[in-house]
Design an enzyme around this catalytic site. Sequence first.
Site, mmCIF file in Angstrom:
data_model
loop_
_atom_site.group_PDB
_atom_site.id
_atom_site.type_symbol
_atom_site.label_atom_id
_atom_site.label_comp_id
_atom_site.label_asym_id
_atom_site.label_seq_id
_atom_site.Cartn_x
_atom_site.Cartn_y
_atom_site.Cartn_z
ATOM 1 N N HIS A 89 0.849 -1.204 0.000
ATOM 2 C CA HIS A 89 0.000 0.000 0.000
ATOM 3 C C HIS A 89 0.878 1.245 0.000
ATOM 4 O O HIS A 89 1.972 1.263 0.565
ATOM 5 C CB HIS A 89 -0.979 0.003 1.179
ATOM 6 C CG HIS A 89 -0.355 0.048 2.543
ATOM 7 N ND1 HIS A 89 -0.015 1.215 3.173
ATOM 8 C CD2 HIS A 89 -0.031 -0.949 3.418
ATOM 9 C CE1 HIS A 89 0.494 0.953 4.373
ATOM 10 N NE2 HIS A 89 0.505 -0.355 4.545
ATOM 11 N N ASP B 49 -0.385 4.382 0.862
ATOM 12 C CA ASP B 49 -0.838 5.403 1.819
ATOM 13 C C ASP B 49 -0.106 5.227 3.143
ATOM 14 O O ASP B 49 0.502 4.181 3.410
ATOM 15 C CB ASP B 49 -2.351 5.315 2.029
ATOM 16 C CG ASP B 49 -2.774 4.013 2.689
ATOM 17 O OD1 ASP B 49 -2.408 2.943 2.165
ATOM 18 O OD2 ASP B 49 -3.468 4.049 3.727
ATOM 19 N N ASP C 108 6.519 1.510 6.517
ATOM 20 C CA ASP C 108 5.141 1.022 6.392
ATOM 21 C C ASP C 108 4.355 1.908 5.434
ATOM 22 O O ASP C 108 3.778 2.893 5.853
ATOM 23 C CB ASP C 108 4.495 1.021 7.779
ATOM 24 C CG ASP C 108 3.080 0.492 7.786
ATOM 25 O OD1 ASP C 108 2.734 -0.287 6.877
ATOM 26 O OD2 ASP C 108 2.318 0.867 8.692
ATOM 27 N N GLU D 161 -5.095 1.543 3.058
ATOM 28 C CA GLU D 161 -4.983 0.460 4.045
ATOM 29 C C GLU D 161 -4.974 0.990 5.467
ATOM 30 O O GLU D 161 -5.557 0.404 6.369
ATOM 31 C CB GLU D 161 -3.718 -0.356 3.769
ATOM 32 C CG GLU D 161 -3.624 -1.656 4.554
ATOM 33 C CD GLU D 161 -3.065 -1.503 5.958
ATOM 34 O OE1 GLU D 161 -3.237 -2.433 6.773
ATOM 35 O OE2 GLU D 161 -2.444 -0.448 6.263
ATOM 36 N N GLU D 162 -4.297 2.121 5.685
ATOM 37 C CA GLU D 162 -4.142 2.616 7.047
ATOM 38 C C GLU D 162 -5.456 3.132 7.639
ATOM 39 O O GLU D 162 -5.664 3.048 8.852
ATOM 40 C CB GLU D 162 -3.085 3.726 7.080
ATOM 41 C CG GLU D 162 -1.694 3.281 6.671
ATOM 42 C CD GLU D 162 -1.029 2.354 7.674
ATOM 43 O OE1 GLU D 162 -1.687 1.915 8.635
ATOM 44 O OE2 GLU D 162 0.153 2.035 7.472
ATOM 45 N N HIS E 220 4.128 3.711 12.403
ATOM 46 C CA HIS E 220 3.028 4.443 13.035
ATOM 47 C C HIS E 220 3.515 5.388 14.121
ATOM 48 O O HIS E 220 2.706 6.096 14.726
ATOM 49 C CB HIS E 220 1.966 3.496 13.625
ATOM 50 C CG HIS E 220 1.194 2.733 12.608
ATOM 51 N ND1 HIS E 220 -0.055 2.199 12.875
ATOM 52 C CD2 HIS E 220 1.473 2.389 11.336
ATOM 53 C CE1 HIS E 220 -0.496 1.558 11.803
ATOM 54 N NE2 HIS E 220 0.424 1.660 10.855
#
Length: 449
Positions: free
Chosen positions: A90, A92, A123, A154-155, A418
């Site tokens: 992903h 995003d 990520d 996705e996030e 994150h």
Amino acid sequence: MTSSGDLPGRVDGLRPELTNLLKQLVSIPSIAFPGYPPENVKRAHDFVADELRKSGVEDMQVLYLPDTSPVVYGRIPAPPGAPTVLLYGHYDVQPSGDESLWQTPPFTPTEKDGAIYGRGAADCKSNVIAHIGALRAHGGKPPVGITVVIEGQEEYGSVLDDYPAAHPELFQADALLVCDAGNIRAGTPTLTTALRGVADVFVEVRTLAAPVHSGQFGGAAPDALLALMAALTTLHDADGNVAVKGLRRDKWTGADFTDREFADITGMEPGMPLLGTGPIGERIWYGPAITVIGLDAPPTATAASAVVPYAKAALNVRVHPDQDPAEGRQAVIDHLEKVKPYGIELKVTGGEVGAGFSAATNGPAYAAMREAMQRAWGAEVVDSAMGGSIPLTNALAAANPGAEILLLGAEDAKCNLHGFNERVLLSELCNVALAEAEFFQLFADRMRK
């Protein structure tokens, strides 16, 4: 076995190019959360699509799904008799949070000590670039068919999670590389073989119509916050193990963290004990966890001398990879409904669930990937698990009942995904690209036998 040629040399030669591509992609603040500019998400989509075209994916299209960012979708036809591999990632990223807590600007990718720092560097933009590197190592003509699926939400949560079941023909492959995972530690090639399931539970209590003076009525007036806290303490035993009947926990036999390593990774305060007993892997991967992630109660800064009439807690429940998350959610609900602290009934409701995942690891794709990763890292491959969930994994498995699903990636336990100061080691990025490139050839050879 067919020779894969000088793949290590080719990937090493691509390192400056892959580093530059990652920097360009990280510089795009592709946050798909509401309130952020959608044009940045589109920019990241277009960048990824363009670079995949340059990598041999000529059959490109965009999947426009309701209420989600555009999905990059492309194919390279399989040579005669060769298998097909699906590559997932992903583009995003999570919001950056308080940028004053970053040592370098989150969307100004910074190369330092063999790493790229920036939001999304680990990520999951490094894994997207690794896919590109693996394809370019084969000159855009890999010995397997390729299907590429790179999503852009996705996030935040995407309807792509439900899409494969309705359109399985788009996702058919013999092996699916879900590259949104990583290594238990840098330099240790790791295959993630299990994901815990997840469920949300909400518990609330109302005892009074309104607050009443704690001096006049405290001691007899039913305190909602006190009742809620009493109920929450029953979810764990004195050592911090989950004490809810019906939640599964098994022995974990894969790679594990040491206590000191886990304390360092999580940033535990000096002298702080771990919760629970037994191997850490059982606690965080093969057993349940119940975390209080939110509490509705008067804040201390404005607290009045009054008995609290209402309180509510949000619980995040993680369950064994092979346990139905709805079953785990119900076990927590049943437990709390029976508690009745001080005779007070609680209102307990269930929220969203997400299934866990356990991989079958005895097929030709796993054998090929283990050999490929051992070649790339020059180290023994280990199995690990993730306490988090990747809902799309199960959706892809449902659309491909006979396919092998492999979870890997360039992240490592200290990459701060994150969090602030997220980073990816360039050595891990290049090793993932090399492992994928080696895997294409090894898997093709095994499937032709």
